[in-house]
Structures are given as structure tokens and as C-alpha cells.
Motif scaffolding. Structure first.
Motif, mmCIF file in Angstrom:
data_model
loop_
_atom_site.group_PDB
_atom_site.id
_atom_site.type_symbol
_atom_site.label_atom_id
_atom_site.label_comp_id
_atom_site.label_asym_id
_atom_site.label_seq_id
_atom_site.Cartn_x
_atom_site.Cartn_y
_atom_site.Cartn_z
ATOM 1 N N PRO A 38 49.390 32.244 50.300
ATOM 2 C CA PRO A 38 48.003 32.146 49.812
ATOM 3 C C PRO A 38 47.560 33.350 48.993
ATOM 4 C CG PRO A 38 48.153 31.512 52.118
ATOM 5 C CD PRO A 38 49.477 32.115 51.752
ATOM 6 N N GLN A 39 48.156 34.488 49.240
ATOM 7 C CA GLN A 39 47.750 35.688 48.507
ATOM 8 C C GLN A 39 48.232 35.671 47.062
ATOM 9 O OE1 GLN A 39 49.003 39.118 50.729
ATOM 10 N NE2 GLN A 39 48.130 38.370 52.653
ATOM 11 N N PRO A 67 47.020 31.582 42.465
ATOM 12 C CA PRO A 67 45.915 32.023 41.598
ATOM 13 C C PRO A 67 44.608 31.303 41.934
ATOM 14 C CG PRO A 67 47.403 30.581 40.404
ATOM 15 C CD PRO A 67 48.065 30.873 41.710
ATOM 16 N N GLU A 68 43.511 31.958 41.628
ATOM 17 C CA GLU A 68 42.201 31.374 41.878
ATOM 18 C C GLU A 68 41.725 30.519 40.714
ATOM 19 O OE1 GLU A 68 39.416 34.341 42.994
ATOM 20 O OE2 GLU A 68 40.570 35.017 44.745
ATOM 21 N N ASP A 69 42.578 30.352 39.727
ATOM 22 C CA ASP A 69 42.229 29.529 38.570
ATOM 23 C C ASP A 69 41.941 28.095 39.018
ATOM 24 O OD1 ASP A 69 43.512 27.558 36.291
ATOM 25 O OD2 ASP A 69 42.339 29.215 35.443
ATOM 26 N N SER A 70 40.763 27.600 38.698
ATOM 27 C CA SER A 70 40.337 26.281 39.169
ATOM 28 C C SER A 70 41.192 25.164 38.592
ATOM 29 C CB SER A 70 38.858 26.044 38.816
ATOM 30 O OG SER A 70 38.670 26.135 37.412
ATOM 31 N N ARG A 81 44.549 25.079 40.508
ATOM 32 C CA ARG A 81 44.346 24.549 41.859
ATOM 33 C C ARG A 81 44.077 23.049 41.840
ATOM 34 N NH1 ARG A 81 41.469 28.776 46.036
ATOM 35 N NH2 ARG A 81 42.911 30.519 45.678
ATOM 36 N N GLU A 84 41.496 24.061 48.958
ATOM 37 C CA GLU A 84 40.830 25.364 48.887
ATOM 38 C C GLU A 84 40.418 25.855 50.269
ATOM 39 O OE1 GLU A 84 37.675 24.767 46.069
ATOM 40 O OE2 GLU A 84 38.946 25.438 44.397
ATOM 41 N N LEU A 127 43.582 27.255 51.856
ATOM 42 C CA LEU A 127 43.930 28.544 51.258
ATOM 43 C C LEU A 127 43.004 29.648 51.747
ATOM 44 C CD1 LEU A 127 44.685 27.392 47.592
ATOM 45 C CD2 LEU A 127 46.342 28.304 49.248
ATOM 46 N N GLU A 128 41.741 29.317 51.931
ATOM 47 C CA GLU A 128 40.787 30.300 52.433
ATOM 48 C C GLU A 128 41.083 30.643 53.890
ATOM 49 O OE1 GLU A 128 37.687 32.964 52.498
ATOM 50 O OE2 GLU A 128 38.552 31.911 50.762
ATOM 51 N N ALA A 130 44.063 32.962 54.052
ATOM 52 C CA ALA A 130 44.030 33.985 52.999
ATOM 53 C C ALA A 130 44.641 35.301 53.449
ATOM 54 C CB ALA A 130 42.592 34.191 52.521
#
Length: 569
Positions: free
Chosen positions: A96-97, A100-103, A106, A121, A124-125, A128
Motif C-alpha cells: 500500500p505504501q 500511487p494516489e493517482d485517481s 486507482r 481505497e 488501501l487506507e 496504509a
């Protein structure tokens, strides 16, 4: 005169070098040489003295030891047809680290995984702070590759195996299932877990800092596949037995049922069908009742199917001549405040007539004339109240109370199949003694290379006579006539038993049974059929279970290429 003299100017000479200037130069040179010496010493230290340590630290960050999954052993029927096999699958996991946080990435990942974006999401949170989480277990290689082709950072693959059962629900309870980690959880998968599982291997690989595989280096230990298990069942007979059982349960709106077919010569279980069942390849909406292998785990009072076995003890006692006649009038009798009844008043009956009419009165009167507990003693030698020793998880021993201070009513009840409990498998094993000249064969779920030695429990002459008497009970005009198989001589006994509940026997709730042997001239198979709580117009064993026996045994004899035998007189 020289030019200098003419001009009157005296030329200036450069001053001599100061002593401190040479010292500074030497000092700087010394510092540079010292620095070079220290650098060279450090290089030597790193490359010679500290090399093992540094190499180990580097390897710890790039070298990994991966597990090579072991291929679980196949389960096959007696002819080698696969019943349970392991297929390669791919499990996707993520760090998860690194995801990428790219929407957009994801969203594409969620769609490829067939997951709602919100669920991905949220997971992943939740993970995290960790470096590992499963994305999806046991995907097909093609579906997993579609996800990997997205090249989302932090998403990786792991090769595994998944169990697949080609026969589906037909043999589900016997085979059992494995969990998502390919570990046996039920049935034979659980019983033979160490043998089937095999031993995982190990390999050393080089990975980058993101955990991606760079190169395979070496195999440290090869994976050893699990052993193959060959069962005694014949997949053709298993399918046919299951089909007929399922149809009968549906026809009579029953709670369930079982069919057990054994080889009369070896004790091998050729078929073991259960209803209700389930599909082990898709367990969504699973009915927990379908998990139970009722043929081995569940027990019931067998009722009248025990009468031929009790009659064997009576005939062996020597207390009665073979032509003895018992008066069963008026069709009922009182013993210890209990009333024993026949369906109607049969009057005078000989031994064959008592079995043919299934007279509770006739059996009770004969047993009460015996001084010794011959009937329970024979039951015990036939395996009742003892483990069948098949190795199946949860197999039941049944109950056979010890004959200590029994009342007369309890003695009588044993003769017509009440007061004890048995599984369908135990009952089929007991009937092998009648089919095999008095020798009982222990049941085997695995294919045998040679028949095991039987245990002599019944006099051969008595077993032979009983087989002929039981054949007469499966003739036109008898209650068990529907068990007849065209072209073959059949011997058997039907039974109808009240079901028990927390408050005793339940009104209008029965089990219908039939146990039989075919062909009589040279017995090949023993089959037990039990239908649990039929709700149709009839609930008698001769009307509900006997037709299932006829269809199952008839198909089995033809599939086994057993030639028709001569008709009985």
C-alpha cells in the motif's frame, strides 16, 4: 660605464624565501598525502575487511528467498479418473505504501480487479501502515495478467494452486474441500492432508527495491508434489447413484438420503451418494447440511433391515428347528408395558415367513426364547457399535448398548432393529457377511490391490439359507417387489423406522430403508438405500427405498458387465 651606473640607480634583488612559507607547503602536502592514505585505507577496509558484512547488507536488500508452491496430489477414482485436481492460479498483492494516489490509476486498478473504487481505497487506507495486503486471491492467469499489464506501482503477483472438483456435487461429501490456502478442511481432503499436500520448495531471486523480480538465481530446494490418492469408488457408479438418489428425494419431498454400494468380494466402497449436496467449486449460498457425509457420520435406528441379521443368530443358536412355526396372532403383544405390533395379523409363520412378512411379533417371540444374548453378540461381531476404521473424519461408531440388566422389551426391540443405531456404511458392511458366505469385510474407501481377509461371523450354511430366504422376500406379491432387477436375482430386506426427536419418537416422520445383495447366484454388490422423511403418499421402505435400489443396482450390474443369473424358482 654600465647602464646602471650611468643612470645612478642601484637595481633591487628579490628577497630570499621566508622559512615559514616552505613549512606551509610541506604541511599541505602532508595533509594531502594523509587524506589519500586514509581514503586508500578506507577503500581497502571496505573491499577487504568489511566486504562480507557489506555484501550481506546488500543481499538483504536485493536477494530474497521465495517459496515454490507444492502441487497438491490428485484424487482419482478406481479407474484413474480425476475427482480432485489442482490448477495453477495467481494471487495479486500490493504494498500500500507504493501504490500511487493517482485517481486514474486507482480507478483502472479497481475495474481490472472487479472491485468498487471505494472498497479498494478503503482497503488501501486500512493497510496504509503495512507493506503487504491481498488484492485478490486465486485469479486465473489470464485475468491476473490483465491487472499486471496496467503496470501500477506496488502491485505484484504470486503463483499458487487452487483445487478443482470435476464431479462437482456428485461426490462432494466424500472428497471434502480445501480452503483458499489449499489446505484440506473436510472429508478425505482433511483426512489425508499431510499425504496430499506435498512439501513446498525454495528459490533465491534478485529483486529491486520495489520488490520486482530482476533475476532467478538458484533453486534451493525443489517442491515435492503431494501423493496421489486412488479411491475405491467408480465414478460411473457414483454419478448414477447420486442421480437416482437426488430424483427420489425430490419425488418424495424428503429431507435427504444416502446410497452406499460396496463390493461384496472386497469391501471396497464403489459408490457413496448423499443428499442434500453442494458444489465444491462454487460455495456461494452453501447449505451447511450438504457438508455432512451422512453415510458415515450420521446414525439412525435401522429397523427391519436388521431382521435377517438377528435371524442369523436365532438360526445359529440351535434352539429351533428350521421348520419351526410361530403363531403371531392376534398381531400384537404386550411386553413390559409396551405394545409390539405387526401391520396386521399374519397368524402362523415359519422362519422364512417371518422375514417375508417382516413380523415384529415373530422375531420377538423367537428372541425371548433364547437364554444368552446371542443377537447383540452377533451384532457386535458384525461391527455395530464400533468404528468402521475408514479414517474418515467424524465417522460414527453408532450405539449398541451392553446387555446388562436389559428388560424383555429391550431384548425384543433389538430383534427388529430398534434400541441401537448405525450408519449406512456399517449396515452395508454387516450385509457383506450374508453375501460372502458368513465372512464380514471391513469397508474401504481406498482401492485395494487384493481383497482383505474376512472375519467369519456367521455360519456359512446359515448365511446361504438366509440369502435364499431374503430372495423370496423380493418377489412379485411381496412388499419389497419393487427392488427386483430384471434379469438378476436379488436378495434384500426393506425397513421403515420412526424418526426420533428431543421428546422421543416423532409422529408422521419416518426413514425408509432397503438393504440388498445382487446377484444371488454370485454376489457382487451390497447396497443400502435410506430416504430421510419422505412426505409423499407412502413412506414404507418397500415403496420409497426399494425402487431406488432396483434402479441403482440394475445400472451398476450392467456397467460392471455382470452377466444375468438364472431366475430363482
Amino acid at each position: 660605464m654600465s647602464t646602471e651606473v650611468r643612470s645612478g640607480v642601484t637595481p633591487r634583488r628579490p628577497p630570499p624565501m621566508a622559512p615559514m612559507g616552505g613549512l606551509r607547503y610541506g604541511l599541505m602536502l602532508l595533509i594531502v598525502l594523509l587524506a589519500l592514505g586514509l581514503l586508500a585505507g578506507r577503500i581497502v577496509t571496505l573491499h577487504v575487511l568489511d566486504r562480507p558484512f557489506l555484501q550481506g547488507q546488500g543481499d538483504a536488500r536485493t536477494l530474497r528467498t521465495d517459496t515454490l508452491p507444492a502441487h497438491r496430489g490428485m484424487i482419482a477414482d478406481r479407474h484413474g479418473e480425476p475427482l480432485a485436481i489442482s490448477t495453477p492460479v495467481v494471487t495479486l498483492w500490493a504494498n500500500p505504501q507504493d501504490v500511487p494516489e493517482d485517481s486514474i490509476q486507482r480507478l483502472m486498478l479497481a475495474r481490472a480487479l472487479n472491485l468498487p473504487l471505494e472498497e479498494l481505497e478503503a482497503r488501501l487506507e486500512r493497510f496504509a501502515s503495512r507493506e503487504f495486503m491481498y488484492l485478490r486471491r486465486q485469479m486465473t492467469p489470464q485475468a491476473a495478467q490483465q491487472v499486471l499489464d496496467l503496470r501500477v506501482p506496488g502491485v505484484y503477483a504470486q503463483n499458487e494452486y487452487k483445487r478443482y472438483y470435476p464431479s462437482g456435487e456428485v461426490a462432494a461429501q466424500l472428497l471434502g474441500v480445501t480452503n483458499v490456502d489449499d489446505t484440506g478442511q473436510e472429508g478425505l481432503e482433511l483426512a489425508y492432508q499431510p499425504y496430499l499436500a506435498g512439501t513446498p520448495g525454495q528459490r533465491r531471486v534478485l529483486k529491486d527495491r520495489r520488490g520486482r523480480l530482476v533475476r532467478d538465481l538458484e533453486v534451493l530446494r525443489d517442491a515435492r508434489p503431494g501423493g496421489e490418492l486412488t479411491l475405491a469408488i467408480d465414478q460411473r457408479l457414483q454419478y448414477m447413484a447420486y442421480r437416482e438418489l437426488k430424483a427420489a428425494v425430490a419425488e418424495h419431498d424428503a429431507d435427504g438420503g444416502v446410497v452406499v454400494m460396496m463390493d461384496a468380494r472386497s469391501g471396497e466402497v464403489l459408490a457413496m451418494a448423499n443428499q442434500p449436496s453442494y458444489n465444491p467449486n462454487n460455495r456461494a449460498g452453501l447449505d451447511p447440511r450438504g457438508l455432512r457425509n451422512q453415510a458415515i457420520v450420521d446414525v439412525f435406528e435401522p429397523g427391519s433391515v436388521m431382521k435377517p441379521l438377528a435371524m442369523a443368530a436365532i438360526m445359529e443358536s440351535g434352539e429351533f428347528p428350521r421348520d419351526v412355526v410361530v403363531d403371531t396372532s392376534p398381531g400384537w403383544m404386550r411386553i413390559d408395558r409396551f405394545t409390539i405390533r405387526d401391520i396386521r395379523n399374519y397368524g402362523e409363520l415359519d422362519l422364512a415367513g417371518i422375514l417375508e412378512k417382516s413380523s415384529n411379533i415373530g422375531m420377538s417371540k423367537l428372541v425371548l426364547e433364547l437364554d444368552d444374548p446371542l443377537v447383540p453378540d452377533l451384532y457386535r461381531r458384525l461391527g455395530f457399535g464400533q468404528s468402521p476404521e475408514t479414517g474418515f473424519p467424524g465417522e460414527s461408531t453408532g450405539t449398541l448398548p451392553a446387555p446388562v440388566r436389559w428388560s424383555r422389551s429391550q431384548w425384543a426391540a433389538l430383534s427388529y432393529g430398534y434400541g441401537l443405531s448405525t450408519s449406512a456404511l456399517q449396515l452395508a458392511s454387516a450385509y457383506t457377511a450374508l453375501a460372502n458366505g458368513g465372512e464380514r469385510l471391513p469397508p474401504s474407501l481406498l482401492r485395494l490391490d487384493a481383497p482383505p481377509p474376512g472375519e467369519r461371523v456367521i455360519d456359512p450354511a446359515v448365511a446361504h439359507d438366509l440369502l435364499r430366504v431374503m430372495e423370496a422376500s423380493v418377489q412379485p406379491g411381496t412388499g419389497a417387489r419393487r427392488a427386483m432387477v430384471p434379469g438378476y436375482r436379488v436378495a434384500g430386506k426393506s425397513g421403515t423406522v420412526r424418526k426420533t426427536g428431543s421428546a422421543g419418537y416423532v409422529q408422521d416422520a419416518y426413514r425408509s430403508l432397503f438393504a440388498g445383495i445382487a446377484p444371488v447366484s454370485d454376489p457382487r454388490i451390497v447396497t443400502v438405500v435410506m430416504i430421510d422423511h419422505p412426505r409423499g403418499d407412502s413412506y414404507f421402505g418397500g415403496a420409497v427405498a426399494a425402487p431406488v435400489f432396483s434402479r441403482v443396482v440394475g445400472s451398476a450390474l450392467r456397467l460392471l458387465d455382470v452377466p444375468p443369473d438364472q431366475r430363482s424358482r
